[in-house]
Design a protein around this motif. Structure first.
Motif, short mmCIF file in Angstrom:
data_model
loop_
_atom_site.label_atom_id
_atom_site.label_comp_id
_atom_site.label_asym_id
_atom_site.label_seq_id
_atom_site.Cartn_x
_atom_site.Cartn_y
_atom_site.Cartn_z
N THR A 1 0.85 -1.19 0.00
CA THR A 1 0.00 0.00 0.00
C THR A 1 0.88 1.24 0.00
N ARG A 2 0.49 2.20 -0.83
CA ARG A 2 1.16 3.50 -0.82
C ARG A 2 0.12 4.59 -0.97
N VAL A 3 0.25 5.66 -0.16
CA VAL A 3 -0.70 6.77 -0.15
C VAL A 3 0.08 8.07 -0.23
N GLN A 4 -0.39 9.00 -1.07
CA GLN A 4 0.18 10.34 -1.12
C GLN A 4 -0.87 11.29 -1.69
N GLY A 5 -0.62 12.58 -1.54
CA GLY A 5 -1.56 13.57 -2.07
C GLY A 5 -1.07 14.98 -1.84
N TRP A 6 -1.74 15.93 -2.47
CA TRP A 6 -1.44 17.35 -2.29
C TRP A 6 -2.74 18.13 -2.43
N GLU A 7 -2.73 19.35 -1.94
CA GLU A 7 -3.88 20.24 -2.04
C GLU A 7 -3.43 21.69 -2.02
N ILE A 8 -4.18 22.53 -2.71
CA ILE A 8 -3.96 23.98 -2.74
C ILE A 8 -5.27 24.64 -2.32
N ASN A 9 -5.23 25.44 -1.26
CA ASN A 9 -6.44 26.04 -0.72
C ASN A 9 -6.28 27.55 -0.57
N THR A 10 -7.37 28.26 -0.80
CA THR A 10 -7.47 29.67 -0.43
C THR A 10 -8.05 29.74 0.98
N VAL A 11 -7.46 30.58 1.82
CA VAL A 11 -7.85 30.70 3.22
C VAL A 11 -8.40 32.10 3.45
N ALA A 12 -9.59 32.19 4.04
CA ALA A 12 -10.22 33.48 4.34
C ALA A 12 -10.69 33.47 5.79
N ASN A 13 -10.31 34.50 6.54
CA ASN A 13 -10.71 34.58 7.94
C ASN A 13 -12.16 35.05 8.06
N LEU A 14 -12.94 34.32 8.88
CA LEU A 14 -14.33 34.67 9.13
C LEU A 14 -14.54 35.27 10.50
N VAL A 15 -13.87 34.73 11.51
CA VAL A 15 -13.99 35.19 12.89
C VAL A 15 -12.60 35.35 13.46
N ASP A 16 -12.34 36.50 14.07
CA ASP A 16 -11.05 36.76 14.71
C ASP A 16 -11.31 37.33 16.10
N ASP A 17 -11.46 36.45 17.06
CA ASP A 17 -11.73 36.86 18.44
C ASP A 17 -10.49 36.57 19.28
N LYS A 18 -10.50 37.06 20.49
CA LYS A 18 -9.36 36.87 21.37
C LYS A 18 -9.09 35.40 21.64
N SER A 19 -10.15 34.60 21.76
CA SER A 19 -10.00 33.19 22.10
C SER A 19 -10.47 32.26 21.00
N LEU A 20 -10.96 32.77 19.88
CA LEU A 20 -11.47 31.91 18.82
C LEU A 20 -11.18 32.54 17.46
N LYS A 21 -10.72 31.67 16.55
CA LYS A 21 -10.47 32.09 15.18
C LYS A 21 -11.06 31.04 14.26
N ILE A 22 -11.83 31.47 13.25
CA ILE A 22 -12.45 30.56 12.29
C ILE A 22 -12.08 31.01 10.89
N ASN A 23 -11.57 30.07 10.08
CA ASN A 23 -11.20 30.34 8.70
C ASN A 23 -11.97 29.42 7.77
N ALA A 24 -12.26 29.92 6.58
CA ALA A 24 -12.90 29.13 5.53
C ALA A 24 -11.85 28.70 4.52
N LEU A 25 -11.99 27.49 3.98
CA LEU A 25 -11.05 26.93 3.01
C LEU A 25 -11.79 26.60 1.72
N ALA A 26 -11.15 26.84 0.60
CA ALA A 26 -11.69 26.48 -0.71
C ALA A 26 -10.50 26.26 -1.64
N GLY A 27 -10.49 25.11 -2.34
CA GLY A 27 -9.35 24.84 -3.21
C GLY A 27 -9.52 23.56 -4.00
N TRP A 28 -8.38 22.93 -4.30
CA TRP A 28 -8.32 21.74 -5.16
C TRP A 28 -7.50 20.67 -4.44
#
Length: 466
Positions: free
Chosen positions: A243-270
């Motif tokens: 068995t052999r496994v490999q892969g790659w991905e390219i994503n755009t990252v956009a910040n949705l929430v930027d709080d002192k204790s919480l950060k949420i980002n959205a991902l979209a790519g290939w």
């Protein structure tokens, strides 16, 4: 008479001059305060002897010996001193440990940071390969028989035991705007190729006879192709999986929430995800009675999955002091390009005068015959979801170490053990007829069966932002 008057006037002239009043001298100027500088262009007051000069006097005209007058220089404008009750301008406070970055608002970093990277050690368990029943044996020395209590399954019917595979995953990212709220990242991962084997032989005394199960294409009966039987032949049979496994991905990252204790980002790519698996069956047979000599066979089944598709996801990062918890969920939709390859080979060596006669039959093993040998390719819709959770500690503002768990899944995958057609025509098998395939047959057939594949395991990583 005129002479007498002239003499008298000349005698009284000095007396008239001395009789004129002497003008009084101006009072001396007040001394300058210590450190006061006289502005240029203002006539300095008269200096009393012994008084300290605050700055030397600069000549305003050409000096003797100069060839040409020096160029005029603009005098700096002196701001009036602030009033005694004026308050100083406030200086912005810089907190200790916070890096000031030029170009971002207030000199602080954005939610993503200018650049980031991570390196992870993977210790994953890929899903075991499905292996059909392949070898059955008996301790009595009689050939294996279906339904006989003395016949037991030795190999197959379950996945071959496997150990975890080690690998790595590497990510690099960078921001795309000055506020550091949008960026991109590139990830590559791999698992090292692992091979696992199981062996069966009658030479160690564990079993005295064994064979391979199949369905007779002519009669429809379930039978065994005997490979080892006392006094007739001995055999060493090996089953191996890889068995052999490999892969790659390219994503755009956009910040949705930027709080002192919480950060949420959205991902979209290939995303590209690749799984290569192989199943190989080899046997070496020593023949004593029927067609004495040596027979070697090999059957190879390879299944390749190459997934390409668009991907969406969310990334959440919760922080409390120096401790953090990070969760990522992604799902990719696209096409899985499937390739199944079947290959077989048989080599027969029979004794002749002066040596051994060797004959080879390409494309013919036991489970692989000319009717099933070759390559089959298909493209199907598939889904690749992945989930990751990490726990760790922050190292200042630029580094983090963590331990986590990841699960990744591929739907509609081809796997080698599912591609074996065990319906055989014994007359086509070279180790049975000694001559190789003699006629066209449609069994075994080239088939494509699909199941799924998954991998899961631990991750140990280091992340930096700079």
């Amino acid at each position: 008479m005129r002479t007498v008057l002239a003499v008298i006037a000349f005698a009284f002239l000095p007396v008239a001059v001395l009789a004129q009043p002497v003008p009084a001298s101006p009072p001396p100027p007040a001394p300058l305060p210590p450190g006061q500088v006289i502005p240029a262009g203002v006539e300095p007051p008269f200096l009393q002897p012994g008084q300290e000069v605050s700055q030397p006097l600069t000549p305003v005209g050409p000096m003797p010996g100069d060839r040409e007058p020096p160029a005029a220089k603009s005098e700096p404008k002196l701001e009036p001193p602030p009033p005694p009750d004026a308050k100083p301008k406030p200086v912005p406070e810089v907190k200790p440990g916070v890096e000031v970055k030029i170009g971002t608002p207030n000199g602080s970093r954005g939610p993503l940071g200018p650049n980031w990277s991570s390196a992870e050690l993977l210790y994953w368990w890929p899903s075991r390969q499905p292996v059909p029943p392949l070898v059955s044996g008996a301790r009595t020395g009689l050939p294996p028989v279906f339904g006989d209590p003395g016949t037991s399954l030795l190999v197959g019917g379950r996945a071959i035991d496997s150990d975890p595979s080690a690998g790595g995953r590497f990510t690099m990212g960078s921001t795309l705007n000055s506020s550091e709220t949008v960026g991109y990242e590139i990830t590559y991962m791999f698992l090292g190729t692992r091979t696992f084997r199981e062996r069966v032989t009658d030479l160690n005394g564990a079993v005295r006879s064994f064979g391979l199960p199949y369905t007779n294409a002519t009669t429809g009966a379930n039978e065994y192709l005997t490979l080892a039987q006392p006094g007739v032949n001995s055999s060493l049979f090996t089953v191996s999986t890889s068995t052999r496994v490999q892969g790659w991905e390219i994503n755009t990252v956009a910040n949705l929430v930027d709080d002192k204790s919480l950060k949420i980002n959205a991902l979209a790519g290939w995303r590209y995800f690749q799984v290569h698996e192989g199943l190989r069956m080899e046997q070496t047979q020593l023949r004593f009675a029927d067609m004495p000599g040596i027979a070697r066979t090999a059957d190879q089944f390879d299944a390749h999955n190459r997934f390409h598709g668009g991907q969406l996801g969310l990334h959440a990062d919760a922080r409390s002091g120096s401790v953090f918890c990070e969760m990522t969920a992604k799902v990719a939709f696209g096409q899985n390009y499937e390739v199944v390859k079947n290959e077989g080979m048989t080599v027969l060596q029979t004794p002749v005068l002066g040596g051994l006669a060797t004959r080879g039959f390409g494309g013919s093993g036991i489970y692989v015959q000319p009717s099933s040998a070759g390559r089959t390719a298909n493209g199907v819709f598939a889904v690749v979801p992945e989930g990751t959770i990490k726990f760790g500690f922050r190292l200042g503002d630029a580094g983090r170490v963590y331990l986590g768990y990841t699960f990744v899944y591929l739907s509609d995958a081809v796997r080698p053990g599912d591609q074996i057609d065990r319906t055989l025509n014994p007359g086509q098998i070279p180790i049975v007829n000694g001559a190789g395939p003699g006629f066209a047959s449609d069994r075994p057939a080239r088939i494509v069966n699909r199941s799924d594949f998954w991998a899961q395991g631990l991750i140990i990583g280091l992340e930096t932002r700079y």
